[in-house]
Design an enzyme around this catalytic site. Structure first.
Site, PDB file in Angstrom:
ATOM      1  N   GLU A   1       0.798   2.216-111.680  1.00  0.00           N
ATOM      2  CA  GLU A   1       1.341   2.502-110.348  1.00  0.00           C
ATOM      3  C   GLU A   1       2.495   3.461-110.563  1.00  0.00           C
ATOM      4  O   GLU A   1       3.548   3.064-111.060  1.00  0.00           O
ATOM      5  CB  GLU A   1       1.877   1.225-109.686  1.00  0.00           C
TER       6      GLU A   1
ATOM      7  N   CYS B   1       8.827   3.474-104.147  1.00  0.00           N
ATOM      8  CA  CYS B   1       7.671   4.268-104.577  1.00  0.00           C
ATOM      9  C   CYS B   1       6.879   4.745-103.362  1.00  0.00           C
ATOM     10  O   CYS B   1       6.148   5.720-103.439  1.00  0.00           O
ATOM     11  CB  CYS B   1       6.794   3.448-105.489  1.00  0.00           C
TER      12      CYS B   1
END
Ligand code: NAP
Length: 724
Positions: free
Chosen positions: A297, A336
């Site tokens: 990720e 993020c």
């Protein structure tokens, strides 16, 4: 040194080291005096949880700083830790215990953990402040993480009460029905290695361990060094609670560059962080040589699109401005999923810039404990240096239209000592012909505004990020939304469509949700760390199994079509939960369907559909004569299979997978085979609750030719013999 935070960190350490030390003392016969010395010496150095003992790494380690005032608050080291022994301990001690538990037991364990951490959350908030977080930022991290545990705990309801599960349906593989296939899911026998980013020290850990623990796999967590003191505080609480079995969770604070040196084919690695580090770790020799699943990720250039209909003055315009402002300022932009690229119709770009600038100007930056502060600090000075460097790159293509990378007015804090930064807005007017704004991630309160001409253009711009975690479009125009979503989806992990109708309850652009996929293609890493059962399956090995249906029934503990159906004596409704065996069957008496049955059912139900009541209407239909209602067939089946006397069956609460497979005409003779298909034990809500479980029955209704005319799965609640 900030005495308040030191006190909070110290309270944690004192309580937990004391508890751990008490355990150790019973083995080592430490004196009270020794314990006190031990506590004092370890006060400022973070512990690593190694094989269920708190151990400091060798040497002085790295110093960790308070993001608000720059003061040193702790040090940490992973030097000298026996990482190889940690892997063995996890795979042995932790894995062994977890694999013996059923999904229900593991789910309840997660629930207990969530409740426990929830009761301690006030302590975590105090420590979280040092990461630069406001109360809302900490809420996302701490309560978001705990919420994730709760959600994953509830997933147990969709899983069996066994340590393993089956995936999909039975697959017939032969003409005679003596050979078939299925898929079995068993916990991997290794360890989940989680290497996490600095921005969510609590959520980042809990969202990941919730999934591997539910699957029955232990974890070793390596938080990012800079905010590891908060992760450590939470792990101390988890460990002290004794809720997890030994070896289920270990922690390495500090850099631990050798953490992947011991992975093998049994393990799963997840990484959250920058794309550069992710690529480096994914190319690790052991990851490649042992085919270790590596869930990546990474950073992504997420985009927010203002729909073509959302002109100034519409509710969607205001929603968009509010959402983008939130995405720039929450967690000081260190998410993020934060919006890095703002795409707006060409004609509205000035209005959007003006509205955003005016909103951002109202953001009070400073010590989150000071009155009115809306945005705290970045997690440290070195992150601020990184963000400044990235902004310099972006400014090679884009113009800075709001804020400054070098100065910021702060409330209640010294802007130089803390890692503060003003929110910043850049603008680029030729987005299709530049690259940096689509590639450079400034991991702070920074976003770039850019115009688009058409939906097609917006889709193309959004894809220039080469894969993102999430994207949003704010529009009330269903056609525009459908066109954007269908064409852009291949390059985004999640897409939010925001409008006036969902805004009030919307969870927002930047919130990953445990039941939805989190992860994204390309630049975002190609991962999929959450998504309900999808996430859990990353830690389960899917194995195809083949054999006779009776054999597959025995292996899966679920009745498979074609498996043996031994006649139950007594009737299954006379048996308690524990007494029922998978496959136990009742073959009922038969009933010949009459015209009167059909007419009566039409009267009772009011269902006078022509095929049931009007024989003259059937020309050109699929029916030869008046046909019995499917619901009549099922109701009559219940009349045949139910044993009516009071007994262990408490209630019937549903039907799944019901099909009417062949018309039933007057004169047809139907019978039923009722077979125990699956048993799911339920926990008692409280001491007064009746101990019970869910029994799923396969109801196979067949006619005089032996052919199935209706099939369904019914769900009953059945009392247990053991009421303790
Ligand atoms: P990072 O520098 O890539 O570090 C991430 C993690 O990797 C840290 O725990 C770090 O440990 C560790 N690490 C670095 N080099 C390593 C090595 N050689 N061997 C083993 N571990 C190593 O990222 P970050 O600065 O912490 O986090 C910010 C970035 O994460 C941003 O780019 C953000 O977009 C991204 N992010 C992505 C997601 C997502 O879900 N996609 C979520 C959050 C953040 P140390 O701290 O000890 O160096």
């Amino acid at each position: 040194m900030n005495s308040g935070l030191l006190k909070n960190l110290s309270i944690f350490r004192r309580v937990h080291i004391y508890k751990v030390a008490l355990n150790i003392s019973s083995h080592l016969s430490l004196t009270c005096a020794c314990l006190k010395t031990h506590i004092k010496m370890t006060m400022n150095k973070l512990g690593n949880l190694v094989m269920d003992k708190w151990i400091e790494g060798d040497g002085t380690g790295s110093t960790l700083y308070n993001a608000i005032n720059g003061e040193a608050i702790a040090s940490t080291s992973s030097d000298g830790l026996d990482i190889s022994a940690m892997y063995d301990y996890a795979r042995g001690e932790g894995g062994h215990s977890l694999r013996k538990m059923t999904f229900q037991e593991r789910g309840l364990m997660l629930k207990a953990l969530a409740l426990h951490l929830n009761s301690k959350k006030a302590d975590f908030y105090k420590v979280s402040w040092a990461t630069g977080a406001t109360k809302i930022d900490s809420w996302i991290d701490i309560e978001g993480g705990i919420g994730n545990l709760f959600t994953n705990a509830s997933l147990r309801r969709r899983l069996p009460n066994t340590p393993f599960a089956v995936d999909g349906d039975f697959i017939p593989l032969s003409k005679e029905g003596t050979f078939g296939g299925h898929h079995l899911l068993v916990p991997k026998e290794g360890v989940a290695i989680h290497i996490n980013a600095f921005n969510f020290p609590v959520w980042g850990m809990l969202e990941k361990i919730a999934v591997n623990l539910l699957a029955g796999v232990p974890a070793i967590v390596k938080p990012a060094t800079v905010t590891s003191y908060l992760t450590e505080a939470v792990v101390r609480e988890i460990h002290a609670s004794g809720i997890l079995p030994k070896g289920a969770l270990q922690l390495v604070c500090g850099s631990a560059r050798n953490i992947l040196d011991y992975v093998d084919e049994r393990d799963v690695v997840t990484f959250t962080g920058s794309a550069d580090t992710g690529r480096l770790l994914k190319a690790n020799e052991r990851i490649i040589n042992h085919s270790v699943p590596f869930n990546l990720e990474a950073d992504s250039l997420n985009s927010a699109i203002l729909g073509p209909d959302a002109s100034p003055g519409t509710p969607e315009f205001d929603l968009f401005i509010k959402e983008v402002r939130k995405e720039i300022t929450v967690k000081c932009g260190q998410k993020c999923t934060a919006v890095r690229r703002i795409m707006v119709p060409k004609g509205h770009i000035d209005a959007v810039q003006e509205a955003l600038a005016s909103q951002l100007a109202q953001t009070v930056v400073g010590d989150p404990q000071a009155e009115g502060v809306r945005m705290g600090a970045l997690v440290g000075q070195s992150q601020r240096d990184d963000v400044r460097a990235q902004i310099a790159l972006l400014r090679e293509e884009a113009e800075l239209v709001f804020g400054s990378p070098d100065s910021v007015e702060t409330t209640g804090a010294d802007s130089e000592k803390g890692a503060f930064m003003s929110p910043m807005l850049l603008r680029v007017d030729n987005p299709a012909s530049v690259t940096k704004v689509h590639e450079v991630e400034a991991f702070g309160p920074v976003s770039t505004i850019m115009p688009y001409d058409s939906i097609e253009d917006a889709v193309a711009l959004s894809k220039m990020g080469k894969g993102s975690l999430c994207c949003s479009i704010t529009t009330h125009d269903k056609k525009a939304a459908a066109e954007f979503v269908r064409n852009a989806a291949s390059m985004h992990g999640r897409i939010l469509v925001l409008d006036r109708e969902c805004a009030k309850e919307s969870t927002g652009h930047g919130s990953p949700l445990p039941l939805l996929v989190h992860g994204g293609p390309g630049r975002a890493g190609g991962g999929e760390e959450m998504g309900g059962l999808r996430g859990v399956k990353h830690y389960l090995q899917r194995t195809a199994i083949q054999g006779h249906p009776s054999m597959l029934t025995a292996i899966t503990e679920q009745y498979q079509p074609g498996g043996a159906q031994p006649e139950s004596e007594p009737h299954v409704f006379r048996k308690h939960f524990e007494e029922l065996e998978i496959g136990d069957t009742v073959t009922t008496a038969k009933h010949t369907v009459t015209e009167a049955d059909i007419a009566n059912f039409a009267n009772v139900s009011g269902d006078n559909f022509y095929a049931h009541v009007d024989a003259t209407s059937l020309e050109g239909t699929l029916f030869e004569q008046k046909v019995a209602h499917g619901y009549f067939v099922l109701s009559k089946a219940a009349g045949l299979f139910v044993d009516p006397r009071k007994g262990p069956v408490l209630l019937n609460y549903g039907i799944e997978e019901c099909r009417f497979t062949k018309p039933v005409y007057p004169g047809a003779t139907i019978g039923v085979r009722l077979t125990v298909k699956e048993k799911i034990s339920q926990e008692k809500r409280d001491a007064e609750d009746v101990a019970k479980g869910i029994v799923k029955y396969l109801v196979d209704v067949y006619d005089e030719t032996g052919e199935t005319v209706a099939i369904a799965t019914i769900l009953t609640m059945v009392k247990k013999l053991d009421q303790s």
